[in-house]
Structure formats: C-alpha cells, structure tokens
Scaffold this active site. Structure first.
Site, PDB file in Angstrom:
ATOM      1  N   SER A 101       0.808  -1.210   0.000  1.00 21.93           N
ATOM      2  CA  SER A 101       0.000   0.000   0.000  1.00 21.93           C
ATOM      3  C   SER A 101       0.842   1.261   0.000  1.00 21.93           C
ATOM      4  O   SER A 101       0.298   2.344  -0.124  1.00 21.93           O
ATOM      5  CB  SER A 101      -0.916  -0.005   1.225  1.00 21.93           C
ATOM      6  OG  SER A 101      -0.145  -0.124   2.385  1.00 21.93           O
TER       7      SER A 101
ATOM      8  N   LYS B 296       4.012   9.983   3.278  1.00 17.80           N
ATOM      9  CA  LYS B 296       3.946  11.050   2.274  1.00 17.80           C
ATOM     10  C   LYS B 296       4.868  12.201   2.668  1.00 17.80           C
ATOM     11  O   LYS B 296       5.226  12.351   3.828  1.00 17.80           O
ATOM     12  CB  LYS B 296       2.515  11.609   2.188  1.00 17.80           C
ATOM     13  CG  LYS B 296       1.462  10.645   1.654  1.00 17.80           C
ATOM     14  CD  LYS B 296       1.544  10.516   0.155  1.00 17.80           C
ATOM     15  CE  LYS B 296       0.362   9.707  -0.384  1.00 17.80           C
ATOM     16  NZ  LYS B 296       0.294   8.356   0.207  1.00 17.80           N
TER      17      LYS B 296
END
Lengths: 236, 236
Positions: free
Chosen positions: B151, B190
DNA sequence: CTTGACATGGAACGCATGTTCGTGTATAAA
DNA sequence: TTTATACACGAACATGCGTTCCATGTCAAG
C-alpha cells in the site's frame, strides 16, 4: 512490618540496559538527566534514587561528584539475564565502508569499479553495518551508486537513492540486478528470471508489467543489487 | 610562509595515552582539567587547544558541551605507535542500533515505541552507521518499522522495506512523514506540506497526484521518516 | 485508621567542567 | 625588521550535572 523493598524492577533494568547501550554508542556514560529522558522519569532525584540502589546491589559503580562517573559493573547485565528479567543485545559492531562510485542513469551503463584495487576518496563512501549485509558478501566486491533521475521508479527506486551493488556479470533467478539493455540502450533495475531461452525482467512494483527478452544476449548484467538506501532530507 | 603546524608532538601523544589509561581504569573519559594535571599543562584552554587538534586530525571525537564527552577513536593509538603522521581525518566508525518496533500497515496506526517498557529485542534491530544519519538526531529517538503490504508503493516503499523513523507529532514542510488519516482510517507515508490552512500530502512518486486535506486535524503525524532501507534477498 | 518504609516529583543549590577571550611569546618566512 | 601563525597562559563565563531537601503518593503491617 512495612512495605519491603522490591528487587530489580522494570526501571532498574531499563536504566542498566540504557547505560550499556549508551556507553557502547558514545564511549562514555550517560548523565543522570539523560537517563531521565530515556526512562521518562521526570525527576533527577528519582533516577539518583535508583542509581543508589543499583550501586548498593552491586550492579554499578559511582564516583561521587564526577560528571557521568557512573559505570556498569561488568557482569551486571549477565546477572540480569540470569535473573530472567531481560534479554540483552549481543554486539557486532563492524562497519563496512562502501565506495560510492558514481551515478546510475537510465541512459548510461553503470560505472563499475576497477577490479584491481579500491581507490576511492573517503568523502564519497557509504557506511553499512556488516550485520545488514548478506553474510557471505565480501566487502571488497561491493560498491554503491546514486540513482539519478526518475527512470527507475518502476524498480521502486527514486532519484537520489543509493543502491549497494555487487559486481556480477550473471545472475540467478529472483535477484535484483542492474542490466544494460542493448536494444534500448538503457540501464534499468529489475528482478531477473531466466525462463527457457528467454529472460524475464520483473519490476519491483508488482502493478507493472514485466519485460520479456527473447534474446538473452541483449541483456548485460552489470551487477546485483544488494540493498537500496534512501536518505530523506532532514528538513529544518 | 610562516610557522607551520607541527604534527603530533609529545603533548599530543601524552594526552592520547593518558586518555586510554584513564578510560581503562575508570570506565569513563577524563575531564579537561584532569588532563591538565596529568600533562602538567596549567591551562584548560591549552588542553582544549590540543584536543581540537587531535579531533581535526581524527584521533579523538568530541561531543560539544558534554562533560567528559571526549573519546578515543579506536585505532588512534595504533596509528601513534606505527608513528604514521597521518593527517587523514578518520571518520568515526560508530554504529547505531535501532530497534525494529514492528510493522507498518496501511490499515493500522504505526506502533510507536512504548517509551515505557524495556523495548529491546536483540533479534529485531537494525544497525546503521552513524555517519549515515542526520547529524543531530539522537539515536534514542529513532525506531524502525518493516513495511507490510504494497500500500505504500506511491511512497516508493515496497513490501519488506524497513523505514527508519523518528518520533514526532508534527512536521515541517518537505519532510516525509508517517501519517494517520482519520477520515480514511489508514496509515500512509507522504511528503508533508502545510499550505494555508490545508495540508498537502505529496507522494514520493512524482507521477502521482497529491492528497489535499482541508482539515489538518484529520491528519495525525506519527513520525518522520529519516531513511528507507531495502534489503534484497541474496538469491542462492 | 494509623504508621512508616518505599516510591516519585519538583526545585533549588553548588560544584564540575567545557568554552571563550585577552594577552603574551617564539619561530619562520618575506 | 615586520608579519603571520603556532603555542601557551590564566581568568572569567556559562552550562552541565550531581546532590539535597521538601512535599506527596502508595501500600502493607499493626
């Protein structure tokens, strides 16, 4: 009578193991306040309290009024283990310095180190713990390259990443290799599989399609990838 | 030119040998004033002067503003004995052992070091050369997680990769962070940017689109990513 | 409940220790 | 000579860091 003194508790062992870790890491003992931070004890007096206990119980030695004058007695941790309270870290502090030979770019063959001897300037080298490398690799055969450009994204390798490689001209199935594709004139990083007379190059990102090479001679293996290291900028 | 810097002199070697003797005897390094007494130098600043030289020449390592934070680099004395006047700056080869706390999965918050219990499982630890880490990071604040699942591909992180993180609850622009998204119930890696009242989460893979979060409160920063390490299987 | 040893915190206090600065001397090159 | 630099000293200065003291909380025995 009143409440009895407990023996070694979690805070005692935490302090001892921290002391060992710290000493090994920095070469000198921690201060009381540093032990505070580690153990999340807010008061120096509490740590001092535990240290006094540990000293009377013979786990450590303290020099009065000397900064960081607190040392482990050598078998203290062994006794901890034998008291089944705590497992402790074995050590293997061995570093391998790997020369950073240059950059790997999609459009160019990779620079391979001259086979004779390692000349490299210490400025551009990568230090890796030996324990992080596959056991049998000889450090002399290793070198590192910095990835330039975004062309290796399908190998899950980003611009700026460092790949640690081993010199090789052929590969076994399942190894990640750097290959030079004669017909495309480019370098790429892929998992290598030999299937029948063909070669399948599989991207690390499994959502992407493999490349099938019909003529194995157009695939030149330039090295095996052992590790990828990405260091992120520590923004201010 | 003018007067040239002499190499290692009698005072240098006296300091080095004393440091070794002292460390062996007491288990911690000497203070500057103790070196004064031993070497019969009357001023601490002079000893400080020599220590600075020894550090730039790679014989010792100093921690600023830390009492007795002065350690011998391991082969300093060997080099002395072999009498090589080698002004090569020896990088200190120092290992940092970072605990592998668990796995990072998209659907779960990351396990953060409990900072309470003794969290050292020798089997699961990662050794990183100190020289590979940002200078100011305290090793005690670091931990490592193994990525589980695919993921995180848009962060260029693969199944099995190990990310080295630092505990944090907030981030600065441009840092890669592990965040928990309240409204999606997932963890993701991120690059973090705060823009106006919003938060932009930028995938490492630049071909992918950023996520814009209108309400910063739905973004929980769980740690900063300092490094990503991918160890490839050394196929037989 | 009361007692008293154990356990924790917080905040000073004061010495230990690294750092800086002004100053002075010697040596070698220009 | 002049000048730049290495070497040396001592005295403050600013922290680092151990130590101490006081208040409080906990728990088991009486």
């Amino acid at each position: 009578m009143v409440k009895r003194s407990q023996g070694i508790g979690p805070r005692h062992s935490k302090i001892l193991t921290f002391m060992e870790k710290y000493q090994k890491q920095y070469g000198f003992p921690p201060s009381i306040r540093e032990i505070c931070d580690e153990t999340e004890i807010s008061s120096t007096s509490v740590v001092n309290y535990y240290l006094d206990q540990l000293e009377t119980w013979g786990y450590i030695h303290r020099e009065k009024n000397i900064s960081r004058g607190i040392t482990l007695i050598k078998d203290a941790l062994d006794r901890l283990i034998s008291e089944n309270v705590t497992p402790i870290t074995g050590k293997l502090d061995d570093l391998v310095r790997i020369p950073l030979m240059g950059r790997i770019v999609a459009g160019l063959p990779i620079p391979v180190p001259p086979s004779d001897l390692a000349y490299f300037d210490p400025e551009s080298a990568i230090d890796i713990a030996r324990s992080m490398l596959p056991q049998r690799e000889k450090p002399e055969e290793l070198f590192a390259l910095e990835v330039q450009g975004e062309s290796m994204v399908d190998a899950m390798v980003n611009d700026g990443d460092v790949v640690i490689m081993k010199k090789a001209t052929e590969a076994h199935n399942g190894e990640m290799v750097a290959v030079w594709l004669l017909d495309k004139d480019e370098t790429t990083l892929k998992y290598f599989y030999r299937e029948g007379g063909k070669v399948r190059l599989q991207p690390a990102n499994r959502t992407m399609q493999p490349i099938i090479i019909d003529d194995p001679r157009t695939v030149q293996v330039q090295g095996k990838v052992l590790m990828v290291v990405r260091r992120l900028p520590a923004a201010a």
